[in-house]
Enzyme design. Structure first.
Site, PDB file in Angstrom:
ATOM      1  N   VAL A   1       0.810  -1.228   0.000  1.00 42.15           N
ATOM      2  CA  VAL A   1       0.000   0.000   0.000  1.00 42.15           C
ATOM      3  C   VAL A   1       0.841   1.276   0.000  1.00 42.15           C
ATOM      4  O   VAL A   1       0.322   2.355  -0.278  1.00 42.15           O
ATOM      5  CB  VAL A   1      -0.995   0.048   1.194  1.00 42.15           C
ATOM      6  CG1 VAL A   1      -2.031  -1.053   1.092  1.00 42.15           C
ATOM      7  CG2 VAL A   1      -0.260   0.018   2.534  1.00 42.15           C
TER       8      VAL A   1
ATOM      9  N   SER B   1      -7.687   4.180  15.118  1.00 37.96           N
ATOM     10  CA  SER B   1      -7.443   3.407  16.339  1.00 37.96           C
ATOM     11  C   SER B   1      -7.853   4.303  17.503  1.00 37.96           C
ATOM     12  O   SER B   1      -7.949   5.528  17.348  1.00 37.96           O
ATOM     13  CB  SER B   1      -5.954   3.073  16.434  1.00 37.96           C
ATOM     14  OG  SER B   1      -5.581   2.680  17.736  1.00 37.96           O
TER      15      SER B   1
ATOM     16  N   TYR C   1       3.196   4.733  15.899  1.00 37.08           N
ATOM     17  CA  TYR C   1       1.868   4.182  15.612  1.00 37.08           C
ATOM     18  C   TYR C   1       0.785   5.205  15.987  1.00 37.08           C
ATOM     19  O   TYR C   1      -0.140   5.467  15.201  1.00 37.08           O
ATOM     20  CB  TYR C   1       1.673   2.878  16.392  1.00 37.08           C
ATOM     21  CG  TYR C   1       0.364   2.173  16.108  1.00 37.08           C
ATOM     22  CD1 TYR C   1       0.204   1.396  14.970  1.00 37.08           C
ATOM     23  CD2 TYR C   1      -0.716   2.281  16.987  1.00 37.08           C
ATOM     24  CE1 TYR C   1      -1.003   0.746  14.706  1.00 37.08           C
ATOM     25  CE2 TYR C   1      -1.920   1.640  16.741  1.00 37.08           C
ATOM     26  CZ  TYR C   1      -2.056   0.871  15.590  1.00 37.08           C
ATOM     27  OH  TYR C   1      -3.250   0.242  15.336  1.00 37.08           O
TER      28      TYR C   1
ATOM     29  N   ALA D   1       1.037   8.451  16.210  1.00 36.54           N
ATOM     30  CA  ALA D   1       1.076   9.597  15.285  1.00 36.54           C
ATOM     31  C   ALA D   1       0.462   9.213  13.939  1.00 36.54           C
ATOM     32  O   ALA D   1      -0.279   9.998  13.338  1.00 36.54           O
ATOM     33  CB  ALA D   1       2.517  10.071  15.105  1.00 36.54           C
ATOM     34  N   SER D   2       0.735   8.001  13.482  1.00 37.86           N
ATOM     35  CA  SER D   2       0.180   7.585  12.182  1.00 37.86           C
ATOM     36  C   SER D   2      -1.337   7.496  12.257  1.00 37.86           C
ATOM     37  O   SER D   2      -2.049   7.876  11.317  1.00 37.86           O
ATOM     38  CB  SER D   2       0.782   6.248  11.731  1.00 37.86           C
ATOM     39  OG  SER D   2       0.275   5.151  12.486  1.00 37.86           O
ATOM     40  N   LYS D   3      -1.856   7.013  13.375  1.00 36.09           N
ATOM     41  CA  LYS D   3      -3.309   6.840  13.492  1.00 36.09           C
ATOM     42  C   LYS D   3      -4.018   8.181  13.735  1.00 36.09           C
ATOM     43  O   LYS D   3      -5.153   8.378  13.282  1.00 36.09           O
ATOM     44  CB  LYS D   3      -3.628   5.827  14.591  1.00 36.09           C
ATOM     45  CG  LYS D   3      -3.201   4.400  14.243  1.00 36.09           C
ATOM     46  CD  LYS D   3      -3.907   3.892  12.986  1.00 36.09           C
ATOM     47  CE  LYS D   3      -3.597   2.442  12.700  1.00 36.09           C
ATOM     48  NZ  LYS D   3      -4.322   1.931  11.509  1.00 36.09           N
TER      49      LYS D   3
ATOM     50  N   ILE E   1      -8.577  -5.379  19.546  1.00 37.91           N
ATOM     51  CA  ILE E   1      -9.328  -6.392  18.815  1.00 37.91           C
ATOM     52  C   ILE E   1      -8.423  -7.623  18.691  1.00 37.91           C
ATOM     53  O   ILE E   1      -7.252  -7.484  18.276  1.00 37.91           O
ATOM     54  CB  ILE E   1      -9.708  -5.900  17.396  1.00 37.91           C
ATOM     55  CG1 ILE E   1     -10.373  -4.505  17.440  1.00 37.91           C
ATOM     56  CG2 ILE E   1     -10.571  -6.934  16.680  1.00 37.91           C
ATOM     57  CD1 ILE E   1     -11.718  -4.440  18.136  1.00 37.91           C
TER      58      ILE E   1
END
Ligand SMILES: NC(=O)c1ccc[n+]([C@@H]2O[C@H](COP(=O)([O-])OP(=O)(O)OC[C@H]3O[C@@H](n4cnc5c(N)ncnc54)[C@H](O)[C@@H]3O)[C@@H](O)[C@H]2O)c1
Length: 235
Positions: free
Chosen positions: A52, A127, A140, A142-144, A173
């Site tokens: 991606v 998230s 993670y 910061a990306s979300k 999850i």
């Protein structure tokens, strides 16, 4: 405005479809009668290979699959590393898959929808860490957070083309991604204790929310990030 298609079958591309939430979303959409195109870094007989983070691969995938009506950006990575130990390569990798990959997917599909003059719907995967930090994964988080704001920005820009862009913000999850953490001492108990509804989430919980956001029942909803978190973000 949005051209309702009733309950007609649609063609929906799901990334990250080889595992976890992406696999469950693809199965749920299949069972609802949609035609699902599965893509993942790990290709197989049923899953088309796609990185991606690579715009050329997005172009090739979209060209090879003809008209699509929807996109679910489930591909993602999470690596737990303390901020002071984090190196640039790891930061870049997490950003590239989670945030750049989401942008490239929305851009690739939006271009085809605008060119064809057809509506479209996208669900991105944020998230709880889009809104509430946890220690040990600053890249993670910061990306979300980026995914949640990108979802708003894309929704605003694409609304005039009848293209809806939404996201979900899952809590913990049970998937292969979370399993590595659940295997660490005390983590299952700590994560469960953070969920007011008192249990970890299931992939079906997320698939149900994504199915709704893709559907005509959500035809007046765009730019939201819907928490699917058992109440985690109420705190
Ligand atoms: N499991 C959770 O608790 C949880 C919570 C919140 C958000 N999420 C998010 O949900 C999404 C799905 O996570 P999951 O738990 O199902 O994880 P998972 O590891 O089971 O599945 C992720 C999939 O993404 C694929 N992938 C990784 N890099 C890719 C790339 N460059 N190109 C294409 N595919 C790639 C992997 O091959 C894998 O099949 C992720 O964005 C994740 O951040 C998960």
């Amino acid at each position: 405005m949005f051209e309702a298609k009733g309950n007609d079958m649609r063609r929906i591309l799901v990334t990250g479809a080889a595992s976890g939430i992406g696999a469950a979303v693809a199965a749920a959409l299949d069972s609802q009668g949609h035609a699902v195109v599965r893509a993942d870094l790990r290709g197989s007989a049923d899953v088309q290979q796609l990185d991606v983070g690579d715009p050329a691969q997005w172009s090739a995938l979209v060209a090879a699959n003809g008209a699509l009506d929807g996109l679910v950006n489930c591909a993602g990575v999470r690596i737990r590393t303390a901020l002071v130990e984090l190196d640039l390569d790891e930061w870049d990798h997490v950003m590239r898959v989670n945030l750049t990959g989401t942008f490239l997917g929305v851009q690739a599909l939006a271009r085809t929808w605008i060119a064809a003059g057809t509506p479209g719907a996208v669900v991105n995967i944020g998230s709880t860490t889009s809104f509430s930090a946890v220690p040990g994964q600053p890249h993670y988080c910061a990306s979300k957070a980026g995914v949640a704001m990108f979802t708003k920005a894309a929704a605003l820009e694409l609304a005039e083309h009848n293209i809806r862009i939404n996201a979900v913000a899952p809590g913990p999850i049970v998937t292969p991604m979370l399993q590595t953490r659940l295997d660490e001492p005390g983590q299952r108990e700590w994560l469960t204790s953070q969920v007011p509804l008192g249990r970890l989430g299931r992939t079906d919980d997320v698939a149900a929310a994504i199915s709704f956001l893709l559907s005509d029942a959500a035809s007046f909803i765009t730019g939201v990030t819907l928490a699917v978190d058992g109440g985690w973000l109420t705190r």
